[in-house]
Design an enzyme around this catalytic site. Sequence first.
Site, PDB file in Angstrom:
ATOM      1  N   PRO A 104      -2.122   8.409  -0.636  1.00 46.84           N
ATOM      2  CA  PRO A 104      -3.540   7.863  -0.561  1.00 46.84           C
ATOM      3  C   PRO A 104      -3.836   7.550   1.030  1.00 46.84           C
ATOM      4  O   PRO A 104      -3.446   6.663   1.796  1.00 46.84           O
ATOM      5  CB  PRO A 104      -3.069   6.500  -1.402  1.00 46.84           C
ATOM      6  CG  PRO A 104      -2.468   6.791  -2.270  1.00 46.84           C
ATOM      7  CD  PRO A 104      -1.311   7.793  -1.574  1.00 46.84           C
ATOM      8  N   CYS A 105      -5.231   7.908   0.938  1.00 45.54           N
ATOM      9  CA  CYS A 105      -5.607   7.697   2.704  1.00 45.54           C
ATOM     10  C   CYS A 105      -6.402   6.264   3.124  1.00 45.54           C
ATOM     11  O   CYS A 105      -7.546   5.710   4.395  1.00 45.54           O
ATOM     12  CB  CYS A 105      -6.796   9.108   2.708  1.00 45.54           C
ATOM     13  SG  CYS A 105      -7.776   8.933   2.032  1.00 45.54           S
ATOM     14  N   GLN A 106      -6.770   5.804   2.025  1.00 51.07           N
ATOM     15  CA  GLN A 106      -7.515   4.083   2.082  1.00 51.07           C
ATOM     16  C   GLN A 106      -7.408   3.280   2.979  1.00 51.07           C
ATOM     17  O   GLN A 106      -8.042   3.289   3.935  1.00 51.07           O
ATOM     18  CB  GLN A 106      -7.905   3.507   0.429  1.00 51.07           C
ATOM     19  CG  GLN A 106      -8.846   4.097  -0.306  1.00 51.07           C
ATOM     20  CD  GLN A 106      -7.510   5.364  -0.939  1.00 51.07           C
ATOM     21  OE1 GLN A 106      -6.516   5.607  -0.434  1.00 51.07           O
ATOM     22  NE2 GLN A 106      -8.210   5.949  -2.757  1.00 51.07           N
ATOM     23  N   TYR A 150      -5.587   4.332   5.916  1.00 53.44           N
ATOM     24  CA  TYR A 150      -6.034   4.492   7.019  1.00 53.44           C
ATOM     25  C   TYR A 150      -7.796   5.448   7.524  1.00 53.44           C
ATOM     26  O   TYR A 150      -7.894   5.571   7.911  1.00 53.44           O
ATOM     27  CB  TYR A 150      -5.105   5.797   7.571  1.00 53.44           C
ATOM     28  CG  TYR A 150      -4.344   6.139   7.189  1.00 53.44           C
ATOM     29  CD1 TYR A 150      -3.453   4.459   7.180  1.00 53.44           C
ATOM     30  CD2 TYR A 150      -3.729   6.722   6.099  1.00 53.44           C
ATOM     31  CE1 TYR A 150      -1.326   4.746   7.025  1.00 53.44           C
ATOM     32  CE2 TYR A 150      -1.699   6.569   5.908  1.00 53.44           C
ATOM     33  CZ  TYR A 150      -1.030   5.978   5.976  1.00 53.44           C
ATOM     34  OH  TYR A 150       0.276   5.268   5.784  1.00 53.44           O
ATOM     35  N   SER A 151      -8.154   4.702   6.443  1.00 54.53           N
ATOM     36  CA  SER A 151      -9.791   5.365   6.723  1.00 54.53           C
ATOM     37  C   SER A 151     -10.742   4.992   7.032  1.00 54.53           C
ATOM     38  O   SER A 151     -10.655   3.312   7.029  1.00 54.53           O
ATOM     39  CB  SER A 151     -10.494   5.883   5.243  1.00 54.53           C
ATOM     40  OG  SER A 151     -10.623   4.707   4.790  1.00 54.53           O
TER      41      SER A 151
END
Length: 418
Positions: A118-120, A122-123
């Site tokens: 899940p990219c949250q 790093y976003s």
Amino acid sequence: MNIIDLFAGAGGLSEGFRKAGFNIVAHVEMDKSACNTLRTREAYYYLKSSNKFKLYLDYLEKKISREQLYEQVPSRVLNNVIESEISNKTFSSITSIIDERLKSSPNNHIDIIIGGPPCQAYSYVGISRDPNRMKDDPRNYLYRHYIRFLKKYKPKFFIFENVKGILTAKNGTIFKSLQKSVLRAGYKIDYKVLNSKDFGVSQNRERVILIGWKNIYQFKFPEFNIVPEPVNIKQLFNDLPPLNAGESIDGLKKYRKRAKIANSFIRPQEWNILSQHITRSNNEKDLLIYKLVVDTWNKEKRLLKYNELPNELQSHKNKESFLDRFKLVRLEDISHTVVAHISKDGHYYIHPDVNQNRSISVREAARIQSFPDDFYFEDSRTAAFKQIGNAVPPLMAYHIALILQEYLNQTNKKSIIS
């Protein structure tokens, strides 16, 4: 060739690889709705290959329930979906299921691992919204679990996908640590920031694609020369019937019959059931704003800023920043990036036809992400939007899969000859 899809979401990556002919041994995902979507897609492929495809059509047309659909599919097929968080506690249970499945496979090893945590964490949006800048978020280190799977199954290749922010998270230390860990696991790696529009997807979507390969292979990051270029939104939505806010068409033969099909990957010529063309209901204020946004674009070719709205339509006190709160999907261009926030509201994805005056439907969002029209997203409209926004575009995954398939086939031929 066998594949494991980690942090699978709705299966955008695995859909592309499957279209290229790979065998998905397991999708590992923790979100219940995404897992239901994956199971339904497993049912789709099973029924299509066993001359029982009418059952899937019956499901889309609401003639049978999901439970009745699943009853027609062997449990071994549905069990390809492992509904579980990936953690230290669950690693052994997940891998034991995969090991059991490999025993019955003609090829009893994993050739490729795909996926992206899940990219949250790093976003840029996620970091900006968190008071601690995501520094203590445990999702920063989910890549370590990915590497555990590499060490156990020793695949020939792996594909790791994530947002650009992973390159700079915690001043770049996380990505450097990831690279070192992968090298220690016995893999060479290379990465690039790729844009889905360069793979025929009607969307401007940049993501980091990291490819790793075993040291024994002479491989380098490929150059992708994809033809044709993506169709614009007008062409992409061309055969979808108009809807007003709150209306829907779900499971009916309702395409515009004479309209030209713009992308055969998304809608093959013979496909005729339109599902999940579902729109949001909007309040009167939002609809007035949507109309102003589209009218301004049509007349002036610019996006209307929030502080330019009539005072009676402004509800936020902040009128100096985040002025692009409303954005339309332009008819004559490809779309901007579809993200999971579309599940919360459609203000960033206003339909460009002023007469329809709404945000885009579930099916329109799916098309922007290049999901086929026969792909069904389970559970609520909100869950469907979230799954779509989090996904890797299948058409992009398909072209990456073709490159790896070609390389591995050539390598296998050489080894047989030698």
